[in-house]
Design a protein around this motif. Structure first.
Motif, PDB file in Angstrom:
ATOM      1  N   SER A 131       0.844  -1.049  -0.188  1.00 23.73           N
ATOM      2  CA  SER A 131       0.256   0.020   0.227  1.00 23.73           C
ATOM      3  C   SER A 131       0.981   1.895   0.041  1.00 23.73           C
ATOM      4  N   LEU A 132       1.548   0.821   0.696  1.00 21.02           N
ATOM      5  CA  LEU A 132       2.522   2.619   0.919  1.00 21.02           C
ATOM      6  C   LEU A 132       3.370   2.426  -0.508  1.00 21.02           C
ATOM      7  N   PHE A 133       3.983   1.368  -0.935  1.00 19.33           N
ATOM      8  CA  PHE A 133       4.581   0.921  -2.323  1.00 19.33           C
ATOM      9  C   PHE A 133       3.918   2.100  -3.292  1.00 19.33           C
ATOM     10  N   ALA A 134       2.502   1.786  -3.745  1.00 13.77           N
ATOM     11  CA  ALA A 134       2.004   1.593  -4.427  1.00 13.77           C
ATOM     12  C   ALA A 134       0.840   3.697  -4.203  1.00 13.77           C
ATOM     13  N   MET A 135       1.200   4.268  -3.292  1.00 10.56           N
ATOM     14  CA  MET A 135       1.288   5.490  -2.737  1.00 10.56           C
ATOM     15  C   MET A 135       2.627   6.590  -2.744  1.00 10.56           C
ATOM     16  N   GLY A 136       3.714   5.399  -2.787  1.00  4.85           N
ATOM     17  CA  GLY A 136       4.768   6.349  -2.657  1.00  4.85           C
ATOM     18  C   GLY A 136       5.460   6.226  -4.768  1.00  4.85           C
ATOM     19  N   ARG A 137       4.557   5.004  -5.480  1.00  4.91           N
ATOM     20  CA  ARG A 137       4.581   5.113  -7.271  1.00  4.91           C
ATOM     21  C   ARG A 137       3.452   5.991  -7.787  1.00  4.91           C
ATOM     22  N   SER A 138       2.444   6.586  -6.913  1.00  9.43           N
ATOM     23  CA  SER A 138       2.494   7.209  -7.598  1.00  9.43           C
ATOM     24  C   SER A 138       2.346   9.269  -6.911  1.00  9.43           C
ATOM     25  N   GLY A 139       2.700   8.880  -6.672  1.00  7.13           N
ATOM     26  CA  GLY A 139       3.846  10.877  -5.657  1.00  7.13           C
ATOM     27  C   GLY A 139       2.734  11.281  -4.705  1.00  7.13           C
ATOM     28  N   ALA A 140       1.454  10.060  -4.270  1.00  4.48           N
ATOM     29  CA  ALA A 140       1.102  11.064  -3.169  1.00  4.48           C
ATOM     30  C   ALA A 140       2.317  10.677  -2.085  1.00  4.48           C
TER      31      ALA A 140
ATOM     32  N   THR B 177       8.361   9.779  -3.952  1.00  2.71           N
ATOM     33  CA  THR B 177       8.325   8.673  -5.358  1.00  2.71           C
ATOM     34  C   THR B 177       9.420   8.016  -4.625  1.00  2.71           C
ATOM     35  N   ALA B 178      10.543   8.122  -3.571  1.00  3.41           N
ATOM     36  CA  ALA B 178      11.312   7.422  -2.777  1.00  3.41           C
ATOM     37  C   ALA B 178      10.809   5.535  -2.841  1.00  3.41           C
ATOM     38  N   PHE B 179       9.299   5.941  -2.655  1.00  2.69           N
ATOM     39  CA  PHE B 179       9.557   4.861  -1.438  1.00  2.69           C
ATOM     40  C   PHE B 179       8.334   4.337  -3.063  1.00  2.69           C
ATOM     41  N   GLY B 180       8.815   4.654  -4.085  1.00  2.00           N
ATOM     42  CA  GLY B 180       7.809   3.857  -5.322  1.00  2.00           C
ATOM     43  C   GLY B 180       9.104   3.020  -5.705  1.00  2.00           C
ATOM     44  N   ALA B 181      10.158   2.860  -5.181  1.00  2.00           N
ATOM     45  CA  ALA B 181      11.920   1.920  -5.840  1.00  2.00           C
ATOM     46  C   ALA B 181      11.153   0.785  -5.856  1.00  2.00           C
TER      47      ALA B 181
ATOM     48  N   HIS C 156      11.932  -2.112  -1.148  1.00  2.00           N
ATOM     49  CA  HIS C 156      12.138  -2.705  -0.370  1.00  2.00           C
ATOM     50  C   HIS C 156      11.919  -0.981   0.596  1.00  2.00           C
ATOM     51  N   ARG C 157      11.911   0.399  -0.072  1.00  2.00           N
ATOM     52  CA  ARG C 157      12.110   1.583   0.991  1.00  2.00           C
ATOM     53  C   ARG C 157      10.268   1.284   1.711  1.00  2.00           C
ATOM     54  N   ALA C 158      10.153   1.087   0.866  1.00  2.00           N
ATOM     55  CA  ALA C 158       8.411   0.912   1.366  1.00  2.00           C
ATOM     56  C   ALA C 158       8.141  -0.093   2.142  1.00  2.00           C
ATOM     57  N   ILE C 159       8.873  -1.418   1.927  1.00  2.00           N
ATOM     58  CA  ILE C 159       8.896  -1.879   3.255  1.00  2.00           C
ATOM     59  C   ILE C 159       9.377  -1.801   4.507  1.00  2.00           C
ATOM     60  N   LEU C 160      10.754  -0.767   4.693  1.00  2.00           N
ATOM     61  CA  LEU C 160      11.126   0.042   5.630  1.00  2.00           C
ATOM     62  C   LEU C 160      10.635   1.116   5.976  1.00  2.00           C
ATOM     63  N   LEU C 161       9.880   1.871   5.649  1.00  2.00           N
ATOM     64  CA  LEU C 161       8.911   2.822   6.558  1.00  2.00           C
ATOM     65  C   LEU C 161       7.541   1.889   6.892  1.00  2.00           C
TER      66      LEU C 161
END
Length: 454
Positions: free
Chosen positions: A314-323, A326-330, A339-344
């Motif tokens: 879920s956090l990955f999708a938010m990072g990928r869209s820019g919400a 965007t580092a969390f969409g990597a 991996h960055r969304a997992i760490l968050l």
């Protein structure tokens, strides 16, 4: 990675991409098959609740908890149809964020995912605390440190690859079903139907009052849609997997609850701090403790694994869209995981150590955002059926457009009703969710809205 705008995409373009077997973004590895989908969904649902929910529901409804299981399953069928339908139309990771963002409005998707942060943190907190409590029956453990170690282990599994997490999930699911089968089979000869009594002995209102707690038995049944881009032949696999997960979950819960009631009765269940353990002692004696503690360990760790998987996507999708930034969409170049969304998600989960320990508080903190998520996805399904005929045409779930619209609206209304039912139990979680929602609205207007449109 640049944020992806949510400008309307023509139906024929989306449908064409889906027919070609590609989702909107498909850089994630497709390592999960039908077994993984079933065990992820049922494994998320068949977890800590079976070890905790029998006592409060028996206190409220007595043997009516059996009826409450059936009532709670009905809206879950509506939610599952919506998820299976959308999962066959557009399999995408972070689906509970992506679908409302695309088919309702970007702000709706953002707020659902934002509120789900509270729900996911609450869920992981419940799971970790209860697991430490069961393990402490065998060996004394420091509570806070043990919770932190468990969270670290779970997120480490998800960091190195979804296929590893899914395989671990399947193994643990098999072990849990084996232990619960032993409980049901060994308990059957000792059942006393007179102990169970009438499911309506406390009245129909008591059954309805137990539904908001019983709904927790089925939460997460749709988990596989959140990793839609990582599922092989997702358009076909996800609907079949969700259907099988619902059947498996309802069957397991019904048999276990019926056996527990038949062994010690509703009054003893209501008074017990470990209802399943006390019921197992009738049939298994001293063997009950290692069996049930072992089952609880497997069950809860399995649910933690699935919850961490869904939370991070879920956090990955938010990072990928820019919400979110965007580092969390990597995506990790080696493991193919966000991996960055997992760490968050891991960092957020550790913050759960600061939440109140009340089980009712935590359950409602999980259930309220989850019901809002279900409502938004049901409305998304109705919107697709009503206004996106080309997308509807590619669905592997062959339902008529009016039927999808009707089921979607019915699911949305059910989610609202279940949310309101919980107000009588404890209003504090509603204040927590509402306060976090206000922070989310401010963030959306200050940054999120501009970032998504960029």
């Amino acid at each position: 990675m640049r944020p992806r705008a949510f400008a309307p995409v023509p139906d024929h373009a989306e449908a064409g991409a889906l027919m070609a077997g590609s989702s909107p973004i498909s850089n994630l590895r497709k390592d999960v098959g039908l077994l993984g989908v079933v065990t992820l969904g049922a494994g998320t649902a068949i977890g800590v609740s079976i070890f905790t929910v029998l006592q409060p529901t028996a206190q409220i409804a007595g043997s009516g908890l059996l009826a409450a299981i059936g009532v709670a399953a009905l809206p879950m069928v509506l939610f599952a149809v919506a998820y299976a339908y959308l999962g066959s139309v557009m399999p995408v990771s972070g689906a509970s964020y992506e679908w409302p963002s695309r088919f309702l409005h970007p702000s709706v998707g953002f707020m659902i995912a934002w509120l789900r942060i509270v729900a996911n943190v609450g869920a992981l907190t419940i799971l970790a605390q209860v697991l430490v409590s069961y393990l402490s029956m065998v060996v004394k453990l420091p509570p806070k440190l043990s919770v932190a170690v468990l969270l670290t282990l779970v997120f480490a599994l998800n960091f190195v690859g979804v296929s590893i997490a899914a395989r671990v999930q399947s193994i643990m699911m098999g072990l849990l079903l084996l232990v619960l089968a032993v409980f049901v089979v060994t308990g059957a000869p000792a059942l006393d139907l007179h102990l169970i009594g009438s499911p309506l002995a406390h009245g129909p209102l008591a059954v309805l009052a137990a539904v908001p707690l019983m709904i927790s038995l089925f939460l997460g049944i749709e988990s596989a849609v959140e990793i839609g881009e990582e599922v092989r032949d997702a358009e076909r696999t996800i609907p079949i997997g969700i259907a099988l997960a619902i059947v498996l979950t309802a069957l397991v819960y019904g048999l276990v609850a019926f056996t527990a009631l038949g062994l010690i009765g509703p009054d003893a269940l209501a008074a017990s701090k470990a209802p399943l353990l006390d019921a197992a002692k009738v049939a298994l004696g001293r063997l009950a403790t290692p069996l049930i503690v072992g089952a609880a360990t497997v069950s809860i760790f399995k649910s933690m694994n699935a919850a961490a998987l869904v939370f991070s996507r879920s956090l990955f999708a938010m990072g990928r869209s820019g919400a979110l930034p965007t580092a969390f969409g990597a995506i990790h170049p080696r493991f193919g995981t966000p991996h960055r969304a997992i760490l968050l998600a891991y960092g957020c989960a550790l913050c759960g150590l600061l939440l109140p320990p009340s089980l009712i508080f935590l359950i409602l903190a999980v259930n309220v955002p989850t019901m809002l998520k279900y409502m938004a996805c049901c409305l998304s399904a109705a919107r697709v059926a009503a206004h996106r005929p080309a997308l509807h045409a590619v669905s592997r779930l062959k339902l008529s457009r009016p039927l999808v619209i009707g089921l979607g609206l019915a699911g949305a209304l059910s989610a609202v009703a279940i949310t309101l039912f919980g107000l009588e139990a404890d209003a504090r979680p509603y204040l927590l969710v509402g306060g976090w929602g206000v922070v989310g609205v401010i963030y959306w207007f200050v940054r999120g809205r501009r970032a998504v449109r960029a």
